[in-house]
Write an enzyme that holds these catalytic residues in place. Structure first.
Site, PDB file in Angstrom:
ATOM      1  N   GLY A  15       0.829  -1.211   0.000  1.00  0.00           N
ATOM      2  CA  GLY A  15       0.000   0.000   0.000  1.00  0.00           C
ATOM      3  C   GLY A  15       0.859   1.254   0.000  1.00  0.00           C
ATOM      4  N   ARG A  76       1.227  -4.965  -5.775  1.00  0.00           N
ATOM      5  CA  ARG A  76       1.382  -6.239  -5.070  1.00  0.00           C
ATOM      6  C   ARG A  76       1.655  -7.267  -6.145  1.00  0.00           C
ATOM      7  NH1 ARG A  76      -2.531  -3.552  -1.606  1.00  0.00           N
ATOM      8  NH2 ARG A  76      -1.500  -3.343   0.403  1.00  0.00           N
ATOM      9  N   ASP A 107       5.324  -5.100   6.216  1.00  0.00           N
ATOM     10  CA  ASP A 107       5.878  -6.412   6.580  1.00  0.00           C
ATOM     11  C   ASP A 107       5.985  -7.356   5.385  1.00  0.00           C
ATOM     12  OD1 ASP A 107       6.217  -5.690   9.174  1.00  0.00           O
ATOM     13  OD2 ASP A 107       4.413  -6.672   9.928  1.00  0.00           O
ATOM     14  N   THR A 129       3.832   2.896   5.673  1.00  0.00           N
ATOM     15  CA  THR A 129       2.405   2.542   5.675  1.00  0.00           C
ATOM     16  C   THR A 129       1.655   3.544   6.540  1.00  0.00           C
ATOM     17  OG1 THR A 129       0.772   1.022   6.589  1.00  0.00           O
ATOM     18  CG2 THR A 129       2.983   0.737   7.397  1.00  0.00           C
ATOM     19  N   ASP A 131      -0.854   3.010   8.240  1.00  0.00           N
ATOM     20  CA  ASP A 131      -1.483   2.363   9.405  1.00  0.00           C
ATOM     21  C   ASP A 131      -0.624   2.383  10.679  1.00  0.00           C
ATOM     22  OD1 ASP A 131      -3.653   1.781   7.859  1.00  0.00           O
ATOM     23  OD2 ASP A 131      -3.033  -0.276   7.397  1.00  0.00           O
ATOM     24  N   ASP A 133       1.434   0.245  11.632  1.00  0.00           N
ATOM     25  CA  ASP A 133       1.279  -1.076  12.248  1.00  0.00           C
ATOM     26  C   ASP A 133       2.511  -1.966  12.078  1.00  0.00           C
ATOM     27  OD1 ASP A 133       1.027  -1.400   9.545  1.00  0.00           O
ATOM     28  OD2 ASP A 133      -0.709  -2.722   9.625  1.00  0.00           O
ATOM     29  N   ARG A 158     -18.170  17.526  11.107  1.00  0.00           N
ATOM     30  CA  ARG A 158     -18.739  17.940  12.395  1.00  0.00           C
ATOM     31  C   ARG A 158     -19.630  19.166  12.230  1.00  0.00           C
ATOM     32  NH1 ARG A 158     -17.951  16.863  17.705  1.00  0.00           N
ATOM     33  NH2 ARG A 158     -15.923  15.897  17.761  1.00  0.00           N
ATOM     34  N   MET A 173      -9.069   4.247   8.041  1.00  0.00           N
ATOM     35  CA  MET A 173      -8.318   3.052   7.640  1.00  0.00           C
ATOM     36  C   MET A 173      -7.687   2.346   8.833  1.00  0.00           C
ATOM     37  SD  MET A 173      -6.659   3.357   3.926  1.00  0.00           S
ATOM     38  CE  MET A 173      -7.722   3.116   2.516  1.00  0.00           C
ATOM     39  N   ARG A 175      -7.098  -2.017   8.952  1.00  0.00           N
ATOM     40  CA  ARG A 175      -7.777  -3.313   8.918  1.00  0.00           C
ATOM     41  C   ARG A 175      -7.506  -4.141  10.167  1.00  0.00           C
ATOM     42  NH1 ARG A 175      -6.289  -5.831   3.408  1.00  0.00           N
ATOM     43  NH2 ARG A 175      -5.154  -3.908   3.269  1.00  0.00           N
TER      44      ARG A 175
END
Ligand code: ADP
Length: 327
Positions: A15, A76, A107, A129, A131, A133, A158, A173, A175
């Site tokens: 990504g 990918r 990873d 990334t 994320d 993560d 808002r 985002m 997952r």
């Protein structure tokens, strides 16, 4: 004596994330500074298999730091997961005279690098990334920009939620990881934040904070849900409506979070990481991931990095619970 690195390949994979371009620029400029040539591999492992490359020099990365996306494209590659694909990737590296590769991604990208290291190439990974993560690094390229993009959109939402006295359920985002949701939730003063790391109890984590806010006079509500939360944003909205009868609207921010000009934080982190990657290669190191430990730049063996675990930032989680009134 270690063989000197003369020519390296750089690619982005998995990504995309804002700041990847700044990392590419840094790899190229640092390499040139150290007397190393640099080749850009396009479309990640796919490009490595198919010999899809571009020679990069000082000028070809000019003005790149401020640009979102990745000039090398990202992809990918299923083919790379087969031995035949990997042999072809190694053949491309030989053909291009590459001694080493720098892969910017997550990873999966690092696992791919390991397979190439087994075939004799020097490899370095850079965590990119949105994320955040990647276990070995407290920070990953793109996270800050993605959070800022989400907060900017939520601030706009808002305004209209307030006018119509609605409850907004915003899916961000993430997952498998709730870092973006948690950070964004704290930054925009959400009524509740749901993350995939925690089993969600609708009553205590969602409905109670809304009821409490309502009792104190609030007439609009902002719920942040990470993509990976079971049932997703629509189920959360249904639960809220059933329990409170509030006019509830779902907004899925989606890929917009992946784009845009990188923030200062991402540009600086990407630039340091790109520099570190080339420095490690020039020192004869291989099989390393550049990472951040707090504000320091460090590096780990890729095997070691992949074995690490990362949970939610507990301090931020505690603060979020205190501010949303979750017991
Ligand atoms: P990310 O790098 O963001 O985690 P992916 O998991 O999609 O993204 O991995 C990117 C690419 O890395 C995959 O498309 C594949 O080509 C390669 N890759 C992932 N896992 C492996 C693996 N176990 N062995 C070899 N290559 C892999």
């Amino acid at each position: 004596m270690e063989k000197a690195v003369r020519r390296i390949g750089v690619f982005t994979s998995g990504g995309d994330a804002p700041g990847m371009n700044a990392a590419i620029r840094s790899v190229v400029r640092t390499a040139i500074h150290m007397g190393i040539e640099c080749v850009g591999i396009r479309r990640g492992y796919h490009g490595l298999i198919n010999g899809d490359f571009v020679t990069l020099n000082f000028d070809s990365v000019s003005g790149l730091s401020r640009r979102g996306g990745t000039m090398l494209y990202s992809a990918r590659s299923e083919d790379f997961k087969s031995e035949v694909g990997r042999e072809r990737a190694v053949a491309t590296c030989k053909l291009l005279g590459l001694d080493a590769l720098v892969g910017i991604g997550g990873d999966g990208t690092f696992r791919g690098l390991l397979t190439l290291a087994d075939k004799g190439l020097s490899v370095i990974g850079i965590p990119g990334t949105i994320d955040n993560d990647i276990a070995c690094s407290t920070y990953t390229i793109g996270y800050d920009t993605a959070c800022n993009t989400a907060v900017e959109s939520i601030d706009k939402l808002r305004d209209t939620m307030q006018s119509h006295e609605r409850c907004s359920v915003v899916e961000v985002m993430g997952r498998h990881a709730g870092h973006v949701a948690l950070n964004v939730g704290v930054a925009c003063g959400a009524t509740a934040v749901l993350v995939p790391e925690q089993v969600v109890n609708y009553e205590t984590d969602l409905v109670e904070p809304i009821r409490r806010a309502r009792l104190s006079g609030r007439t609009h509500f902002m719920i942040i849900v990470a993509e990976g939360v079971q049932g997703g944003a629509y189920e959360v909205a249904k639960q809220i409506h059933e329990a409170t009868a509030l006019d509830t609207r779902v907004t899925i921010l989606g890929h917009v979070q992946r784009g845009g000009a990188p923030t200062v934080r991402d540009r600086v982190a990407a630039t340091y990481m790109g520099y570190e990657a080339v420095r490690l290669l020039a020192e004869g190191k291989t099989c390393r991931v550049v990472a951040m430990d707090g504000e320091s730049y460090v590096d780990y063996d890729i095997h070691e990095a992949l074995a690490m675990k990362k949970g939610l930032d507990q301090q931020t989680y505690t603060v979020m619970r205190a501010l949303t009134g979750v017991q």
